[in-house]
Design a protein around this motif. Structure first.
Motif, PDB file in Angstrom:
ATOM      1  N   ARG A 168     -30.710  34.468  60.205  1.00 25.83           N
ATOM      2  CA  ARG A 168     -30.848  33.462  59.141  1.00 25.83           C
ATOM      3  C   ARG A 168     -32.119  33.699  58.331  1.00 25.83           C
ATOM      4  NH1 ARG A 168     -33.486  28.804  59.670  1.00 25.83           N
ATOM      5  NH2 ARG A 168     -33.134  27.127  58.179  1.00 25.83           N
ATOM      6  N   HIS A 169     -33.177  34.087  59.008  1.00 23.57           N
ATOM      7  CA  HIS A 169     -34.431  34.359  58.300  1.00 23.57           C
ATOM      8  C   HIS A 169     -34.277  35.475  57.266  1.00 23.57           C
ATOM      9  CE1 HIS A 169     -37.241  32.700  61.722  1.00 23.57           C
ATOM     10  NE2 HIS A 169     -36.588  31.752  61.078  1.00 23.57           N
ATOM     11  N   LEU A 170     -33.284  36.363  57.468  1.00 23.84           N
ATOM     12  CA  LEU A 170     -33.081  37.421  56.470  1.00 23.84           C
ATOM     13  C   LEU A 170     -32.756  36.813  55.107  1.00 23.84           C
ATOM     14  CD1 LEU A 170     -31.018  40.000  58.579  1.00 23.84           C
ATOM     15  CD2 LEU A 170     -33.433  40.151  57.881  1.00 23.84           C
TER      16      LEU A 170
ATOM     17  N   LEU B  22     -33.186  13.784  60.888  1.00 23.96           N
ATOM     18  CA  LEU B  22     -34.028  12.713  60.328  1.00 23.96           C
ATOM     19  C   LEU B  22     -35.243  13.322  59.647  1.00 23.96           C
ATOM     20  CD1 LEU B  22     -33.665  10.062  63.155  1.00 23.96           C
ATOM     21  CD2 LEU B  22     -32.673   9.997  60.853  1.00 23.96           C
ATOM     22  N   TYR B  23     -35.701  14.446  60.177  1.00 23.69           N
ATOM     23  CA  TYR B  23     -36.758  15.211  59.485  1.00 23.69           C
ATOM     24  C   TYR B  23     -36.305  15.549  58.056  1.00 23.69           C
ATOM     25  CZ  TYR B  23     -39.226  19.608  58.334  1.00 23.69           C
ATOM     26  OH  TYR B  23     -39.923  20.617  57.708  1.00 23.69           O
ATOM     27  N   GLY B  24     -35.076  16.055  57.950  1.00 20.28           N
ATOM     28  CA  GLY B  24     -34.545  16.384  56.617  1.00 20.28           C
ATOM     29  C   GLY B  24     -34.434  15.149  55.738  1.00 20.28           C
TER      30      GLY B  24
ATOM     31  N   ILE C 122     -38.904  24.692  51.163  1.00 19.48           N
ATOM     32  CA  ILE C 122     -39.301  25.938  51.818  1.00 19.48           C
ATOM     33  C   ILE C 122     -38.237  26.335  52.838  1.00 19.48           C
ATOM     34  CG2 ILE C 122     -41.069  27.004  53.280  1.00 19.48           C
ATOM     35  CD1 ILE C 122     -43.090  25.004  52.019  1.00 19.48           C
ATOM     36  N   GLY C 123     -37.924  27.623  52.854  1.00 22.09           N
ATOM     37  CA  GLY C 123     -36.961  28.143  53.831  1.00 22.09           C
ATOM     38  C   GLY C 123     -37.641  28.316  55.178  1.00 22.09           C
ATOM     39  N   SER C 124     -38.042  29.533  55.492  1.00 23.58           N
ATOM     40  CA  SER C 124     -38.682  29.825  56.790  1.00 23.58           C
ATOM     41  C   SER C 124     -39.958  30.604  56.524  1.00 23.58           C
ATOM     42  CB  SER C 124     -37.734  30.660  57.665  1.00 23.58           C
ATOM     43  OG  SER C 124     -36.477  30.030  57.749  1.00 23.58           O
ATOM     44  N   CYS C 125     -41.081  29.901  56.578  1.00 15.00           N
ATOM     45  CA  CYS C 125     -42.363  30.525  56.234  1.00 15.00           C
ATOM     46  C   CYS C 125     -43.117  30.876  57.517  1.00 15.00           C
ATOM     47  CB  CYS C 125     -43.163  29.573  55.347  1.00 15.00           C
ATOM     48  SG  CYS C 125     -44.626  30.344  54.650  1.00 15.00           S
ATOM     49  N   PHE C 126     -42.996  32.121  57.885  1.00 18.06           N
ATOM     50  CA  PHE C 126     -43.582  32.640  59.121  1.00 18.06           C
ATOM     51  C   PHE C 126     -44.162  34.021  58.823  1.00 18.06           C
ATOM     52  CE2 PHE C 126     -40.030  29.892  60.501  1.00 18.06           C
ATOM     53  CZ  PHE C 126     -40.746  28.984  61.267  1.00 18.06           C
ATOM     54  N   PRO C 127     -44.963  34.555  59.767  1.00 18.19           N
ATOM     55  CA  PRO C 127     -45.536  35.883  59.503  1.00 18.19           C
ATOM     56  C   PRO C 127     -44.467  36.922  59.171  1.00 18.19           C
ATOM     57  CG  PRO C 127     -46.580  34.895  61.428  1.00 18.19           C
ATOM     58  CD  PRO C 127     -45.466  33.968  61.023  1.00 18.19           C
TER      59      PRO C 127
ATOM     60  N   SER D  19     -38.200  20.941  52.340  1.00 17.35           N
ATOM     61  CA  SER D  19     -37.647  21.890  53.330  1.00 17.35           C
ATOM     62  C   SER D  19     -36.177  22.179  53.063  1.00 17.35           C
ATOM     63  CB  SER D  19     -37.810  21.289  54.723  1.00 17.35           C
ATOM     64  OG  SER D  19     -37.085  22.020  55.684  1.00 17.35           O
ATOM     65  N   VAL D  20     -35.756  23.331  53.537  1.00 16.52           N
ATOM     66  CA  VAL D  20     -34.333  23.675  53.606  1.00 16.52           C
ATOM     67  C   VAL D  20     -33.541  22.563  54.293  1.00 16.52           C
ATOM     68  CG1 VAL D  20     -34.853  25.024  55.697  1.00 16.52           C
ATOM     69  CG2 VAL D  20     -32.688  25.372  54.584  1.00 16.52           C
ATOM     70  N   HIS D  21     -34.198  21.807  55.172  1.00 21.01           N
ATOM     71  CA  HIS D  21     -33.460  20.797  55.924  1.00 21.01           C
ATOM     72  C   HIS D  21     -33.130  19.561  55.092  1.00 21.01           C
ATOM     73  CE1 HIS D  21     -33.570  23.393  59.286  1.00 21.01           C
ATOM     74  NE2 HIS D  21     -34.869  23.572  59.092  1.00 21.01           N
TER      75      HIS D  21
HETATM   76  C1  15L Z   1     -38.602  23.889  58.597  1.00 28.65           C
HETATM   77  O1  15L Z   1     -38.530  22.916  57.847  1.00 28.65           O
HETATM   78  C2  15L Z   1     -39.627  23.956  59.661  1.00 28.65           C
HETATM   79  O2  15L Z   1     -40.840  23.365  59.269  1.00 28.65           O
HETATM   80  C3  15L Z   1     -39.879  25.363  60.169  1.00 28.65           C
HETATM   81  O3  15L Z   1     -40.590  25.290  61.408  1.00 28.65           O
HETATM   82  C4  15L Z   1     -38.565  26.116  60.362  1.00 28.65           C
HETATM   83  O4  15L Z   1     -37.779  25.478  61.346  1.00 28.65           O
HETATM   84  C5  15L Z   1     -37.816  26.135  59.042  1.00 28.65           C
HETATM   85  O5  15L Z   1     -37.623  24.828  58.547  1.00 28.65           O
HETATM   86  C6  15L Z   1     -36.455  26.813  59.211  1.00 28.65           C
HETATM   87  O6  15L Z   1     -35.457  26.120  59.295  1.00 28.65           O
HETATM   88  O7  15L Z   1     -36.438  28.039  59.334  1.00 28.65           O
END
Ligand code: 15L
Ligand code: NAI
Length: 269
Positions: free
Chosen positions: A175-177, A136-138, A164-169, A112-114
């Motif tokens: 930030r998502h840009l 802590l997730y990161g 992965i950055g932000s994987c959504f529809p 993740s980006v985190h």
């Molecule tokens: C993530 O790691 C998450 O799983 C996702 O839900 C978003 O929060 C994404 O990062 C993000 O930061 O856009």
């Protein structure tokens, strides 16, 4: 379709897993799905083995007979330490250790980006920079990235860790840009990670062809990834309806966004 005989997909009932399945992509000749809960509407090439990633025996049974793993499962945002520990850290170890015991060749890991969330948005980074987790997730993502490196160096299991950055529809905020990864591009990227001739240990970023970027993603290009989508298509509309924000707000200043502005989870819940 990839050439793997059987690919295990963890987290298969989640957002990305469901989108992958819905796209009809085949990540192996047969695909073993797993999640905490059963997966619905199995295709002919799919079988389902629900499990808790924290349970080594169940994970080992799910990995047996597989030659590749796409590891999407686990807590996907900040949460209680115990859950981070069980689902992501122990779960990640269980996947890699079971892979070693059962001769798995390659793992694609949904990092993740985190894992690098505390880099400033003004910085451009690649996959070789030191990690800077924002939660802590990161931290759990950096732990599994290190497991991937260790299991490659010592046992030769190949891994691509996808930050992965932000994987959504679709992208929904400023930030998502920069961080958006479409489901279609996510699918292509995972397929390239599985089919590239040799990957060893690699870190790549999961982003679409967005004109603004935090990341130098040449590693993904080397894998053959050619993103087809771009957040730019949503740019004008998002800029028009969302405020710029205070540049000193950690949520605006750092790549990890709101995860950087949040306090310690256990204090707040
Ligand atoms: C993530 O790691 C998450 O799983 C996702 O839900 C978003 O929060 C994404 O990062 C993000 O930061 O856009
Ligand atoms: P999601 O939360 O929709 O899916 C994760 C799945 O893992 C869920 O279905 C959940 O039930 C399962 N899971 C959680 N704990 C488990 C356990 N102990 N045992 C078995 N299964 C368990 O998340 P999404 O969006 O599909 O993400 C998939 C992966 O990609 C996650 O690892 C996430 O951290 C990572 N990722 C996702 C991003 C995104 O924008 N969608 C961004 C960065 C990383």
């Amino acid at each position: 379709m990839t050439d793997y005989q059987k690919t295990l997909v963890t987290g298969a009932a989640g957002r990305i897993g469901t989108a992958l399945r819905a796209s009809g992509t085949r990540l192996g000749r047969s695909v073993r799905l797993s999640d905490l809960t059963p997966c619905a509407d199995l295709a002919q090439h799919e079988e389902d083995m629900p499990l808790d990633l924290a349970d080594f025996d169940r994970v080992s049974a799910a990995v047996e007979g597989c030659d590749a793993i796409v590891h999407l499962g686990g807590l996907s945002l900040e949460g209680p330490w115990r859950t981070v520990l069980d689902s992501n850290i122990t779960g990640g170890y269980n996947i890699y250790e079971a892979a070693r015991r059962h001769g798995v060749k390659r793992i694609v890991y949904a990092s993740s980006v985190h894992a690098i969330g505390y880099y400033e948005r003004t910085e451009t980074i690649d996959g070789t920079v030191p990690t800077r987790p924002d939660s802590l997730y990161g931290v759990s993502k950096t732990f599994v990235e290190n497991l991937a490196r260790y299991y490659h160096d010592k046992f030769g299991i190949e891994s691509v860790c996808l930050r992965i950055g932000s994987c959504f529809p679709e992208p929904t905020d400023r930030r998502h840009l920069i961080t958006w990864l479409s489901f279609r591009d996510c699918r292509q990227l995972i397929e390239k990670c599985l089919t590239a001739p040799r990957v060893g240990f690699m870190v790549a970023y999961g982003m679409s062809n967005n004109s603004e970027a935090f990341w130098d993603n040449r590693t993904a290009a080397v894998l053959g990834y050619r993103p087809q989508d771009s957040a730019d298509a949503y740019r004008a509309e998002i800029l028009a309806r969302t405020p710029q924000g205070d540049p000193n707000d950690p949520a605006v200043r750092y790549q990890g966004g709101s995860f950087c502005a949040a306090g310690h989870f256990e204090d707040e819940h």
